[in-house]
Write an enzyme that holds these catalytic residues in place. Structure first.
Site, PDB file in Angstrom:
ATOM      1  N   TYR A   1      -9.497 -19.204  18.157  1.00 51.36           N
ATOM      2  CA  TYR A   1      -9.452 -17.805  17.687  1.00 51.36           C
ATOM      3  C   TYR A   1      -7.998 -17.380  17.425  1.00 51.36           C
ATOM      4  CZ  TYR A   1      -9.402 -12.713  18.033  1.00 51.36           C
ATOM      5  OH  TYR A   1      -9.154 -11.396  17.798  1.00 51.36           O
TER       6      TYR A   1
ATOM      7  N   LYS B   1     -10.978 -12.523  10.712  1.00 52.46           N
ATOM      8  CA  LYS B   1     -12.380 -12.310  11.126  1.00 52.46           C
ATOM      9  C   LYS B   1     -13.314 -12.372   9.915  1.00 52.46           C
ATOM     10  CE  LYS B   1     -11.400  -9.627  15.344  1.00 52.46           C
ATOM     11  NZ  LYS B   1      -9.987  -9.528  15.621  1.00 52.46           N
TER      12      LYS B   1
ATOM     13  N   TYR C   1     -12.761  -0.597  12.054  1.00 48.64           N
ATOM     14  CA  TYR C   1     -12.978  -0.229  13.471  1.00 48.64           C
ATOM     15  C   TYR C   1     -13.446   1.219  13.619  1.00 48.64           C
ATOM     16  CZ  TYR C   1      -9.759  -4.169  13.595  1.00 48.64           C
ATOM     17  OH  TYR C   1      -9.134  -5.355  13.374  1.00 48.64           O
TER      18      TYR C   1
ATOM     19  N   VAL D   1      -3.683  -6.277  12.743  1.00 51.10           N
ATOM     20  CA  VAL D   1      -2.685  -5.546  13.514  1.00 51.10           C
ATOM     21  C   VAL D   1      -1.233  -5.915  13.139  1.00 51.10           C
ATOM     22  CG1 VAL D   1      -2.468  -7.075  15.512  1.00 51.10           C
ATOM     23  CG2 VAL D   1      -2.556  -4.611  15.854  1.00 51.10           C
TER      24      VAL D   1
ATOM     25  N   SER E   1      -6.435  -9.876  12.257  1.00 49.08           N
ATOM     26  CA  SER E   1      -7.884  -9.645  12.222  1.00 49.08           C
ATOM     27  C   SER E   1      -8.539  -9.860  10.862  1.00 49.08           C
ATOM     28  CB  SER E   1      -8.206  -8.237  12.707  1.00 49.08           C
ATOM     29  OG  SER E   1      -8.318  -8.251  14.104  1.00 49.08           O
TER      30      SER E   1
HETATM   31  N1  GLN Z   1      -4.921 -11.364  17.259  1.00 49.17           N
HETATM   32  C1  GLN Z   1      -5.258  -9.983  17.497  1.00 49.17           C
HETATM   33  C2  GLN Z   1      -6.112  -9.880  18.754  1.00 49.17           C
HETATM   34  O1  GLN Z   1      -7.018 -10.649  18.887  1.00 49.17           O
HETATM   35  C3  GLN Z   1      -5.990  -9.468  16.306  1.00 49.17           C
HETATM   36  C4  GLN Z   1      -6.315  -8.011  16.441  1.00 49.17           C
HETATM   37  C5  GLN Z   1      -6.190  -7.247  15.150  1.00 49.17           C
HETATM   38  O2  GLN Z   1      -5.571  -7.655  14.196  1.00 49.17           O
HETATM   39  N2  GLN Z   1      -6.731  -6.066  15.171  1.00 49.17           N
HETATM   40  O3  GLN Z   1      -5.909  -9.060  19.596  1.00 49.17           O
END
Ligand code: GLN
Length: 311
Positions: free
Chosen positions: A192, A69, A244, A262, A66
């Site tokens: 993505y 992002k 989050y 994650v 993530s």
């Molecule tokens: N690739 C993961 C997903 O889209 C990324 C989520 C994360 O790192 N929180 O579910």
């Protein structure tokens, strides 16, 4: 101000203390991610002058997840105006899990680009802006900001996520239903997932953090990599939404823009001062690295980094 000696000393203390935390488990919902050594722990700081201080597995490569992002948000801020972006994604924290679908269904627009729904909408905007070259152009921006010649995608993680990403698929279909993505769902998801599967080290994240800490200039140089306004916008969203449903507590305790992934990575930005990259795969129930969150708290406290602190 913290000089290199103070950073060296504090980093040693923080690394030792955070090493003792053994709660949490590597994320398992992407099967490939659970196949890591849970004890890996890397910590890097890049200061405004470009000095890199590292501890532990600072050079171990992992997938960015993530934290991508932030990079994709920067890419979209660099090529589209605020109104165009705001039609597809907001800037409000959700107070929900990163992969929550509930609020999207109620509000019919993703809350922010730091949660999956928002990042998938941003990915679609990048496809509209760059057409066939979207992957190439975005990865070139990723590489530049991470201070690398080029970046590589971990194909096993990418395939694993493609195979099992039904929740992201559901989110993307809902976005499509609301007219918030223009391209085919599978094409948007493929881009993505590729962005999430870019391989980085904590040093790369620290360097990215330092670019943001310098409002877009390369650490230790006057080279401008990003427009200051884009950086202000990206950091604002990271500040309120990057952690989050832990974002409020994080601001309270750490007080710095940050983004967790994650895989167990955390990017932390101390504006004007430094960028921090942490990696430790044991994550908590919210999907943030246990040692990463702890290291962030300790560093903020000991280097007096909290943005709202008067001390
Ligand atoms: N690739 C993961 C997903 O889209 C990324 C989520 C994360 O790192 N929180 O579910």
């Amino acid at each position: 101000m913290s000089g290199p000696d103070e950073i060296e000393q504090v980093l040693t203390e923080v690394f030792d203390e955070a090493s003792r935390a053994t709660d949490g488990e590597p994320a398992s919902y992407i099967p490939e991610l659970s196949a890591v050594d849970p004890d890996l722990f890397g910590l890097s700081i890049c200061d405004a002058d470009g000095n890199m201080t590292r501890r532990g597995d600072a050079d171990h490569a992992f997938t960015i997840q993530s934290v991508s992002k932030v990079l994709s948000h920067l890419c979209v801020l660099a090529c589209l105006d605020d109104d165009t972006i705001a039609e597809r994604v907001g800037v409000e924290p959700t107070g929900e899990d990163y992969d929550s679908i509930i609020k999207l269904d109620h509000h019919k627009r993703p809350f922010n680009p730091m949660v999956n729904a928002g990042a998938i909408a941003v990915t679609d905007l990048l496809m509209s802006a760059h057409g066939e070259k979207a992957l190439e152009k975005t990865l070139a921006v990723y590489a530049r900001l991470l201070g690398r010649e080029n970046v590589e995608i971990d194909d096993a993680v990418f395939q694993s996520e493609q195979r099992t990403g039904e929740r992201n698929r559901a989110i993307a279909h809902l976005l499509k239903n609301f007219g918030l993505i223009d391209h085919p769902v599978e094409d948007v998801l493929a881009l993505y997932f590729k962005h999430c599967s870019v391989r980085v080290t904590t040093q790369d994240l620290a360097r990215l953090g330092a670019v943001l800490a310098r409002h877009g200039r390369a650490p230790g140089s006057d080279e401008v990599l990003l427009d200051t306004e884009c950086v202000r916008k990206a950091l604002s969203v990271m500040f309120s939404c990057g952690m989050y449903n832990y974002a409020g507590q994080w601001i309270y305790e750490v007080g710095l823009p940050a983004k967790s992934g994650v895989s167990g990575c955390v990017l932390i930005v101390a504006p004007g001062r430094m960028g921090v990259g942490v990696y430790s795969p044991r994550v908590d129930a919210r999907g943030s690295s246990v040692r990463g969150v702890l290291a962030g708290r300790l560093l903020s406290e000991r280097l007096n980094l909290h943005l709202l602190s008067g001390a």
